[in-house]
Design a protein around this motif. Sequence first.
Motif, PDB file in Angstrom:
ATOM      1  N   LEU A   1       0.851  -1.089   0.028  1.00  0.00           N
ATOM      2  CA  LEU A   1       0.075  -0.040  -0.020  1.00  0.00           C
ATOM      3  C   LEU A   1       0.808   1.207  -0.034  1.00  0.00           C
ATOM      4  CD1 LEU A   1      -3.006   1.077   0.155  1.00  0.00           C
ATOM      5  CD2 LEU A   1      -2.691   0.915   2.606  1.00  0.00           C
ATOM      6  N   LYS A   2       2.046   1.225   0.793  1.00  0.00           N
ATOM      7  CA  LYS A   2       2.917   2.323   0.761  1.00  0.00           C
ATOM      8  C   LYS A   2       3.358   2.576  -0.636  1.00  0.00           C
ATOM      9  CE  LYS A   2       7.285   1.873   1.064  1.00  0.00           C
ATOM     10  NZ  LYS A   2       8.667   1.631   1.315  1.00  0.00           N
ATOM     11  N   ASP A   3       3.976   1.453  -1.300  1.00  0.00           N
ATOM     12  CA  ASP A   3       4.484   1.509  -2.816  1.00  0.00           C
ATOM     13  C   ASP A   3       3.550   2.430  -3.655  1.00  0.00           C
ATOM     14  OD1 ASP A   3       6.941   0.614  -2.201  1.00  0.00           O
ATOM     15  OD2 ASP A   3       6.598  -1.362  -2.651  1.00  0.00           O
ATOM     16  N   GLN A   4       2.135   1.751  -3.538  1.00  0.00           N
ATOM     17  CA  GLN A   4       1.089   2.278  -4.505  1.00  0.00           C
ATOM     18  C   GLN A   4       0.778   3.773  -3.926  1.00  0.00           C
ATOM     19  OE1 GLN A   4      -1.829  -0.643  -3.080  1.00  0.00           O
ATOM     20  NE2 GLN A   4      -1.457  -1.866  -4.976  1.00  0.00           N
ATOM     21  N   ALA A   5       0.812   4.200  -2.789  1.00  0.00           N
ATOM     22  CA  ALA A   5       0.814   5.533  -2.461  1.00  0.00           C
ATOM     23  C   ALA A   5       1.799   6.435  -2.997  1.00  0.00           C
ATOM     24  CB  ALA A   5       0.622   5.833  -1.011  1.00  0.00           C
ATOM     25  N   LEU A   6       3.015   6.088  -3.001  1.00  0.00           N
ATOM     26  CA  LEU A   6       4.152   6.774  -3.663  1.00  0.00           C
ATOM     27  C   LEU A   6       4.015   6.730  -5.072  1.00  0.00           C
ATOM     28  CD1 LEU A   6       6.896   5.280  -1.299  1.00  0.00           C
ATOM     29  CD2 LEU A   6       5.969   7.598  -1.032  1.00  0.00           C
ATOM     30  N   LEU A   7       3.702   5.824  -5.726  1.00  0.00           N
ATOM     31  CA  LEU A   7       3.534   5.628  -7.191  1.00  0.00           C
ATOM     32  C   LEU A   7       2.400   6.683  -7.418  1.00  0.00           C
ATOM     33  CD1 LEU A   7       4.187   4.438  -9.959  1.00  0.00           C
ATOM     34  CD2 LEU A   7       2.409   2.562  -9.384  1.00  0.00           C
ATOM     35  N   ASP A   8       1.219   6.498  -6.762  1.00  0.00           N
ATOM     36  CA  ASP A   8       0.209   7.593  -7.142  1.00  0.00           C
ATOM     37  C   ASP A   8       0.613   8.973  -6.918  1.00  0.00           C
ATOM     38  OD1 ASP A   8      -2.638   8.113  -7.868  1.00  0.00           O
ATOM     39  OD2 ASP A   8      -2.594   8.838  -5.821  1.00  0.00           O
ATOM     40  N   LEU A   9       1.595   9.343  -5.995  1.00  0.00           N
ATOM     41  CA  LEU A   9       1.839  10.684  -5.740  1.00  0.00           C
ATOM     42  C   LEU A   9       2.922  11.211  -6.442  1.00  0.00           C
ATOM     43  CD1 LEU A   9       1.622  10.394  -1.723  1.00  0.00           C
ATOM     44  CD2 LEU A   9      -0.017  11.816  -3.423  1.00  0.00           C
ATOM     45  N   LYS A  10       3.666  10.160  -7.043  1.00  0.00           N
ATOM     46  CA  LYS A  10       4.954  10.626  -8.028  1.00  0.00           C
ATOM     47  C   LYS A  10       4.174  11.130  -9.266  1.00  0.00           C
ATOM     48  CE  LYS A  10       8.187   9.210  -5.228  1.00  0.00           C
ATOM     49  NZ  LYS A  10       9.116  10.091  -4.606  1.00  0.00           N
TER      50      LYS A  10
ATOM     51  N   LYS B   1      11.765   3.703  -6.696  1.00  0.00           N
ATOM     52  CA  LYS B   1      12.938   3.076  -6.183  1.00  0.00           C
ATOM     53  C   LYS B   1      12.646   1.928  -5.620  1.00  0.00           C
ATOM     54  CE  LYS B   1      14.943   7.465  -4.694  1.00  0.00           C
ATOM     55  NZ  LYS B   1      15.565   8.384  -3.395  1.00  0.00           N
ATOM     56  N   GLY B   2      13.646   1.081  -5.409  1.00  0.00           N
ATOM     57  CA  GLY B   2      13.499  -0.291  -4.698  1.00  0.00           C
ATOM     58  C   GLY B   2      14.636  -1.198  -5.293  1.00  0.00           C
ATOM     59  N   MET B   3      14.362  -2.618  -4.636  1.00  0.00           N
ATOM     60  CA  MET B   3      15.352  -3.569  -5.030  1.00  0.00           C
ATOM     61  C   MET B   3      14.531  -4.696  -5.505  1.00  0.00           C
ATOM     62  SD  MET B   3      18.423  -4.916  -4.595  1.00  0.00           S
ATOM     63  CE  MET B   3      19.538  -4.336  -3.328  1.00  0.00           C
ATOM     64  N   ILE B   4      15.154  -5.177  -6.746  1.00  0.00           N
ATOM     65  CA  ILE B   4      14.411  -6.332  -7.237  1.00  0.00           C
ATOM     66  C   ILE B   4      15.502  -7.562  -7.331  1.00  0.00           C
ATOM     67  CG2 ILE B   4      13.600  -7.454  -9.375  1.00  0.00           C
ATOM     68  CD1 ILE B   4      12.704  -4.719 -10.462  1.00  0.00           C
ATOM     69  N   ARG B   5      15.148  -8.533  -6.400  1.00  0.00           N
ATOM     70  CA  ARG B   5      16.024  -9.612  -6.439  1.00  0.00           C
ATOM     71  C   ARG B   5      15.656 -10.761  -7.320  1.00  0.00           C
ATOM     72  NH1 ARG B   5      14.272 -11.126  -0.681  1.00  0.00           N
ATOM     73  NH2 ARG B   5      12.349 -10.582  -1.494  1.00  0.00           N
TER      74      ARG B   5
ATOM     75  N   ILE C   1       5.996  -2.740  -6.188  1.00  0.00           N
ATOM     76  CA  ILE C   1       5.558  -2.196  -7.217  1.00  0.00           C
ATOM     77  C   ILE C   1       6.780  -2.303  -8.246  1.00  0.00           C
ATOM     78  CG2 ILE C   1       5.164   0.036  -8.376  1.00  0.00           C
ATOM     79  CD1 ILE C   1       2.969  -0.842  -6.997  1.00  0.00           C
ATOM     80  N   VAL C   2       7.948  -2.047  -7.910  1.00  0.00           N
ATOM     81  CA  VAL C   2       8.937  -2.252  -9.026  1.00  0.00           C
ATOM     82  C   VAL C   2       9.094  -3.641  -9.398  1.00  0.00           C
ATOM     83  CG1 VAL C   2      10.082  -0.306  -8.506  1.00  0.00           C
ATOM     84  CG2 VAL C   2      10.794  -2.475  -7.351  1.00  0.00           C
ATOM     85  N   SER C   3       9.051  -4.802  -8.428  1.00  0.00           N
ATOM     86  CA  SER C   3       8.996  -6.273  -8.766  1.00  0.00           C
ATOM     87  C   SER C   3       7.890  -6.129 -10.226  1.00  0.00           C
ATOM     88  CB  SER C   3       8.886  -7.255  -7.987  1.00  0.00           C
ATOM     89  OG  SER C   3       9.962  -6.927  -7.085  1.00  0.00           O
TER      90      SER C   3
END
Length: 294
Positions: free
Chosen positions: A74-83, A90-94, A281-283
């Motif tokens: 939910l945090k990622d989705q909120a950041l995505l909506d606000l950006k 940002k983030g890490m994909i493993r 979100i990034v993954s």
Amino acid sequence: MDLHQLYVFTKVVEHKSFSKAAEDIFLSQSTVSSHIQGLEKMLGVKLFDRVGRESILTPHGERLYGWALKLLLLKDQALLDLKQGMAELKGMIRIAASSVPSQFMIPKMVKRFREHYPEVMFHINQSSSKNVAEKVLNGSVDVGILGQKFEDDKLHYIPLLKEKLVLVTPNQMEITEPVHIRDILHYPFVMRNSDSGTNALLESFLKKNHIAKDQLKIISYIEDGQSLLQFVIQDVGISIISEVSAREYSKNNLLKMYEINGFDDERYFYLVYNINKTQSIVSKLFIERAGDLV
């Protein structure tokens, strides 16, 4: 509730280890322990039990893990909506990948993805195809890229690239074409390990042609493709490998590449992910765009 503490908590859950979680997210082990202790103090419950060398979730920990994943998403989705610009994500994909994808596919995929999302970081782990599937299943990586399917209801595969296997020999060696599989049985042969997708496809072809594997003059089993190629280049033996990895070396005249008559079996390299794992979100973006990145 501190979202960063929840993030650290999810990493300990996925790795079943405070030290491995600390290594993954570039924190000290004492800092990771402090975050978990802070969560336990705030919630008034114990989140982990120590069983041998592993940290195992308590029932309270299991319930929190489900909520933590939802809150972080939910945090990622909120950041995505606000950006305003998606590039600010940002983030890490493993990623866990077998040898051919990790050497010849992932560098290009990472470069193309970061052209759009330059703040995203990647953690790449090279392993056998079997180990890649296991890492995706246990949640220690977000996605895998491999050349062999391992069926499981939790795994979803997306085909990325189709290819076949070819014979590679040292430049000093001359083999008359067309090459038949029985023509190579008396040459020293370098073999990939048994967990690789290349090995599985080769063994299937040998079986189809009623050739036992011990009829090959195998002089070495090798874990990674780069070392195998060096064995061939140095005239230690010949091998049958991925066309994707052989093509560049053949183009640079480091070895010779031949098609094997009748060896028309093709395989795909796949992206695989666990349908039960909540992706960041990034993954999610990487999974959705993987086919265009190859």
